[in-house]
Design an enzyme around this catalytic site. Structure first.
Site, PDB file in Angstrom:
ATOM      1  N   CYS A  54       0.827  -1.208   0.000  1.00  0.00           N
ATOM      2  CA  CYS A  54       0.000   0.000   0.000  1.00  0.00           C
ATOM      3  C   CYS A  54       0.863   1.260   0.000  1.00  0.00           C
ATOM      4  O   CYS A  54       0.679   2.159  -0.812  1.00  0.00           O
ATOM      5  CB  CYS A  54      -0.928  -0.022   1.213  1.00  0.00           C
ATOM      6  N   CYS A 106      -1.598   1.804  -3.034  1.00  0.00           N
ATOM      7  CA  CYS A 106      -2.529   2.921  -2.804  1.00  0.00           C
ATOM      8  C   CYS A 106      -1.857   4.286  -2.783  1.00  0.00           C
ATOM      9  O   CYS A 106      -2.312   5.218  -3.445  1.00  0.00           O
ATOM     10  CB  CYS A 106      -3.244   2.761  -1.453  1.00  0.00           C
ATOM     11  N   TYR A 138      -9.115  -3.181 -11.638  1.00  0.00           N
ATOM     12  CA  TYR A 138      -9.064  -1.793 -11.178  1.00  0.00           C
ATOM     13  C   TYR A 138      -7.696  -1.166 -11.400  1.00  0.00           C
ATOM     14  O   TYR A 138      -7.599   0.025 -11.704  1.00  0.00           O
ATOM     15  CB  TYR A 138      -9.558  -1.661  -9.729  1.00  0.00           C
ATOM     16  N   GLU A 186      -7.348   2.220 -13.445  1.00  0.00           N
ATOM     17  CA  GLU A 186      -6.812   3.416 -12.787  1.00  0.00           C
ATOM     18  C   GLU A 186      -5.627   3.989 -13.558  1.00  0.00           C
ATOM     19  O   GLU A 186      -5.555   5.196 -13.806  1.00  0.00           O
ATOM     20  CB  GLU A 186      -6.386   3.069 -11.354  1.00  0.00           C
ATOM     21  N   GLU A 198     -25.910  15.713  -3.155  1.00  0.00           N
ATOM     22  CA  GLU A 198     -27.331  15.928  -2.882  1.00  0.00           C
ATOM     23  C   GLU A 198     -28.218  15.047  -3.769  1.00  0.00           C
ATOM     24  O   GLU A 198     -29.342  14.723  -3.421  1.00  0.00           O
ATOM     25  CB  GLU A 198     -27.711  17.401  -3.025  1.00  0.00           C
TER      26      GLU A 198
HETATM   27  P1  FAD Z   1       1.239  -6.209   1.747  1.00  0.00           P
HETATM   28  O1  FAD Z   1       0.950  -4.777   1.939  1.00  0.00           O
HETATM   29  O2  FAD Z   1       1.586  -6.667   0.363  1.00  0.00           O
HETATM   30  O3  FAD Z   1       2.408  -6.595   2.759  1.00  0.00           O
HETATM   31  C1  FAD Z   1       2.982  -7.867   2.770  1.00  0.00           C
HETATM   32  C2  FAD Z   1       4.388  -7.759   3.321  1.00  0.00           C
HETATM   33  O4  FAD Z   1       4.876  -9.067   3.600  1.00  0.00           O
HETATM   34  C3  FAD Z   1       5.366  -7.145   2.321  1.00  0.00           C
HETATM   35  O5  FAD Z   1       5.932  -5.983   2.862  1.00  0.00           O
HETATM   36  C4  FAD Z   1       6.383  -8.253   2.075  1.00  0.00           C
HETATM   37  O6  FAD Z   1       7.701  -7.751   1.913  1.00  0.00           O
HETATM   38  C5  FAD Z   1       6.255  -9.085   3.343  1.00  0.00           C
HETATM   39  N1  FAD Z   1       6.686 -10.484   3.175  1.00  0.00           N
HETATM   40  C6  FAD Z   1       6.584 -11.275   2.076  1.00  0.00           C
HETATM   41  N2  FAD Z   1       7.107 -12.490   2.326  1.00  0.00           N
HETATM   42  C7  FAD Z   1       7.558 -12.481   3.610  1.00  0.00           C
HETATM   43  C8  FAD Z   1       8.178 -13.442   4.443  1.00  0.00           C
HETATM   44  N3  FAD Z   1       8.439 -14.673   4.022  1.00  0.00           N
HETATM   45  N4  FAD Z   1       8.483 -13.094   5.710  1.00  0.00           N
HETATM   46  C9  FAD Z   1       8.197 -11.858   6.180  1.00  0.00           C
HETATM   47  N5  FAD Z   1       7.599 -10.897   5.427  1.00  0.00           N
HETATM   48  C10 FAD Z   1       7.282 -11.212   4.155  1.00  0.00           C
HETATM   49  N6  FAD Z   1      -5.983  -0.901  -1.711  1.00  0.00           N
HETATM   50  C11 FAD Z   1      -6.853   0.060  -1.298  1.00  0.00           C
HETATM   51  O7  FAD Z   1      -7.540  -0.132  -0.295  1.00  0.00           O
HETATM   52  N7  FAD Z   1      -6.971   1.251  -1.973  1.00  0.00           N
HETATM   53  C12 FAD Z   1      -6.243   1.528  -3.081  1.00  0.00           C
HETATM   54  O8  FAD Z   1      -6.386   2.601  -3.675  1.00  0.00           O
HETATM   55  C13 FAD Z   1      -5.325   0.532  -3.538  1.00  0.00           C
HETATM   56  N8  FAD Z   1      -4.565   0.763  -4.628  1.00  0.00           N
HETATM   57  C14 FAD Z   1      -3.655  -0.182  -5.019  1.00  0.00           C
HETATM   58  C15 FAD Z   1      -2.895   0.073  -6.147  1.00  0.00           C
HETATM   59  C16 FAD Z   1      -1.964  -0.854  -6.579  1.00  0.00           C
HETATM   60  C17 FAD Z   1      -1.136  -0.552  -7.796  1.00  0.00           C
HETATM   61  C18 FAD Z   1      -1.800  -2.078  -5.861  1.00  0.00           C
HETATM   62  C19 FAD Z   1      -0.780  -3.091  -6.303  1.00  0.00           C
HETATM   63  C20 FAD Z   1      -2.555  -2.346  -4.744  1.00  0.00           C
HETATM   64  C21 FAD Z   1      -3.511  -1.407  -4.320  1.00  0.00           C
HETATM   65  N9  FAD Z   1      -4.325  -1.647  -3.211  1.00  0.00           N
HETATM   66  C22 FAD Z   1      -5.227  -0.690  -2.810  1.00  0.00           C
HETATM   67  C23 FAD Z   1      -4.273  -2.934  -2.484  1.00  0.00           C
HETATM   68  C24 FAD Z   1      -3.467  -2.811  -1.211  1.00  0.00           C
HETATM   69  O9  FAD Z   1      -2.196  -2.291  -1.488  1.00  0.00           O
HETATM   70  C25 FAD Z   1      -3.365  -4.191  -0.560  1.00  0.00           C
HETATM   71  O10 FAD Z   1      -4.669  -4.707  -0.382  1.00  0.00           O
HETATM   72  C26 FAD Z   1      -2.667  -4.137   0.806  1.00  0.00           C
HETATM   73  O11 FAD Z   1      -1.388  -3.609   0.682  1.00  0.00           O
HETATM   74  C27 FAD Z   1      -2.628  -5.545   1.397  1.00  0.00           C
HETATM   75  O12 FAD Z   1      -1.913  -5.543   2.598  1.00  0.00           O
HETATM   76  P2  FAD Z   1      -1.236  -6.872   3.151  1.00  0.00           P
HETATM   77  O13 FAD Z   1      -0.776  -6.561   4.514  1.00  0.00           O
HETATM   78  O14 FAD Z   1      -2.122  -8.023   2.941  1.00  0.00           O
HETATM   79  O15 FAD Z   1       0.011  -7.132   2.178  1.00  0.00           O
END
Ligand code: FAD
Length: 449
Positions: A42, A47, A177, A181, A443
């Site tokens: 994110c 995001c 999306y 976007e 509105e």
């Molecule tokens: P992530 O944020 O992906 O975090 C997972 C973390 O786990 C990462 O930092 C990774 O390095 C770590 N990891 C991976 N493997 C391991 C391991 N083995 N050990 C320890 N750590 C590890 N959502 C919205 O609500 N609004 C938006 O406008 C929006 N826009 C987006 C635009 C784009 C281009 C993208 C790609 C996504 C967007 N999203 C949006 C979705 C949003 O970013 C995700 O839903 C959110 O980040 C999910 O969070 P998470 O904690 O599940 O995973």
């Protein structure tokens, strides 16, 4: 030696951070493992940088419209390098704040990836081990790649944020999306954009509202090809060309291709097989309503579960889980019904509740739809004819509102409050009884016949 904790969280993205903060607040000893930046997708690849680009694109459009009001300045192009620096500085501030808050909360942050060696033990990249009765998998997802020739000639969404100039001609492959976007914001920033989707655009959003967006995209000069089947990318004389099997021909040339073809969960390297954690057919960690996996003590949330891949969903699921495990709230869990979501297209499009098609499937003849099409004042003033579309999907004698769908400027900010109302079970008459705020677009939602 194996250090022990009450909770180990794998991943410091939206879901992992929220879980760690809330568990620590309840007094749990938490280890948060993250090999990359705090904040995850994110903040760094989703995001936040996306919305920053959307804001830049918005101002690019508004500069043009402002001249129609009598502002003299001729709008110029965006200096991408400068913009990238401004955006990076903003993100750096978020990073720093997370690090400070985690320290204050007493969460131990370990900057390493980990995988399971037992149901209560993970091994870190440096070979050390951590143990806890509860482990949360919050490892998120990454852009999906395709096994097709020339895939590497294109970009995935992560790469877009590293660009320091606008590509002149862009093909976006995908219809979700992220594709929609980037199509809108890159067009507003001056790129020539073609979007190549397999099926319909924005499956899951209300078809009529999506069709209205498509018409606006067309008006902005975005070329949308539906029913495409891209099988290869090649470098041609004047840029990248795409082989589209659906028309047995090539498309392009383009200066850049963005593959926006879905997201793959980060599960492969977690050692889940060995401890017997069940995955679904797409590799997501299978969870029940409590965010529990099939293995006692192992939980999962956020994008890695494939359930509503949105930041606030991951956050809410993480907080509820921590409240249940460490806050004595035995019934705490996220209610996945009626989750609002917005596509930051140009203009934005939002949904909460059922689409018209879903409502008709479920409730048949009992469905009644109210809609309003109108040209927002700011657009009318500058001679733009495009219309906003708002839809209320209602059910039964008392016209309970089961779906709200918005397309138009401000839809992103408007939807949140109306989502509260829908979740509370309002009926059409509650909207009718609410006095309008004038002159606004919002509105229209309380003034529909
Ligand atoms: P992530 O944020 O992906 O975090 C997972 C973390 O786990 C990462 O930092 C990774 O390095 C770590 N990891 C991976 N493997 C391991 C391991 N083995 N050990 C320890 N750590 C590890 N959502 C919205 O609500 N609004 C938006 O406008 C929006 N826009 C987006 C635009 C784009 C281009 C993208 C790609 C996504 C967007 N999203 C949006 C979705 C949003 O970013 C995700 O839903 C959110 O980040 C999910 O969070 P998470 O904690 O599940 O995973």
């Amino acid at each position: 030696m194996t250090a022990s904790h009450d909770l180990i969280v794998l991943g410091a993205g939206s879901g992992g951070l929220a879980t760690a903060f809330r568990a620590a607040k309840h007094g749990a000893r938490v280890a948060l493992l993250e090999p990359r930046e705090l904040g995850g997708t994110c903040v760094h690849r989703g995001c936040v940088p996306k919305k920053a680009m959307w804001i830049a694109a918005q101002w690019a459009q508004e500069q043009h419209w402002a001249t129609a009001l009598g502002f003299a300045a001729q709008p110029g192009p965006l200096d991408w390098r400068h913009f990238r620096d401004v955006r990076a500085a903003y993100i750096e501030r978020i990073d720093r704040r997370y690090a400070e808050r985690l320290q204050q909360a007493g969460v131990e942050v370990v900057p390493q990836a980990a995988h399971f060696v037992a149901r209560d033990t993970v091994e870190l990249a440096d070979g050390s081990r951590r143990q806890a009765p509860h482990v949360v998998i919050a490892t998120g997802a990454r852009p999906r790649t395709l096994e097709i020739p020339g895939f590497d000639l294109g970009l995935v969404s992560d790469d877009i944020f590293a660009l320091d100039a606008a590509p002149r001609r862009v093909a976006i492959v995908g219809g979700g999306y992220i594709a929609t976007e980037f199509a809108g914001l890159l067009r507003a920033l001056g790129c020539r954009v073609e979007l190549l989707a397999r099926g319909r655009l924005l499956a899951g959003f209300d078809a009529e509202v999506v069709q209205a967006l498509r018409e606006q995209m067309h008006g902005q000069g975005i070329v949308v090809h539906l029913g495409t089947d891209v099988r290869a990318a090649r470098r041609g004389d004047d840029g990248i060309v795409l082989d589209d099997a659906a028309v047995a021909s090539t498309r392009g040339p383009y200066d850049a291709v963005l593959w926006a073809v879905g997201r793959s969960p980060n599960t492969e390297s977690l050692g889940l097989d060995a401890i017997g954690v069940t995955l679904d057919g797409k590799g997501h960690v299978a969870t029940d309503v409590w965010q529990d996996t099939n293995v006692a003590g192992i939980h999962a949330l956020g994008d890695v579960t494939g359930r509503h891949a949105l930041t606030p969903v991951a956050v809410a699921a993480g907080r509820a889980l921590a409240d249940r495990l460490f806050g004595g709230q035995r019934d705490a869990r996220l209610d996945y019904d009626n989750i609002p979501s917005v596509v930051f297209s140009k203009p934005p499009l939002g949904r909460v509740g059922l689409t018209e098609d879903e409502a008709r499937e479920r409730h048949g003849e009992a469905v009644r739809v109210h809609r309003s099409r109108f040209t927002p004042m700011a657009w009318a003033l500058v001679g733009k004819r495009e219309q906003s579309l708002m839809k209320l999907v209602c059910v039964g004698e008392d016209e309970r509102v089961v779906g709200i769908h918005l397309l138009g400027p401000g839809a992103d900010e408007m939807l949140q409050g109306f989502a509260v109302a829908l979740k509370r079970g309002i009926c059409k008459r509650d909207l009718d009884a609410t006095v309008a705020i004038h002159p606004t677009s919002a509105e229209e939602l309380v003034l529909m016949d």
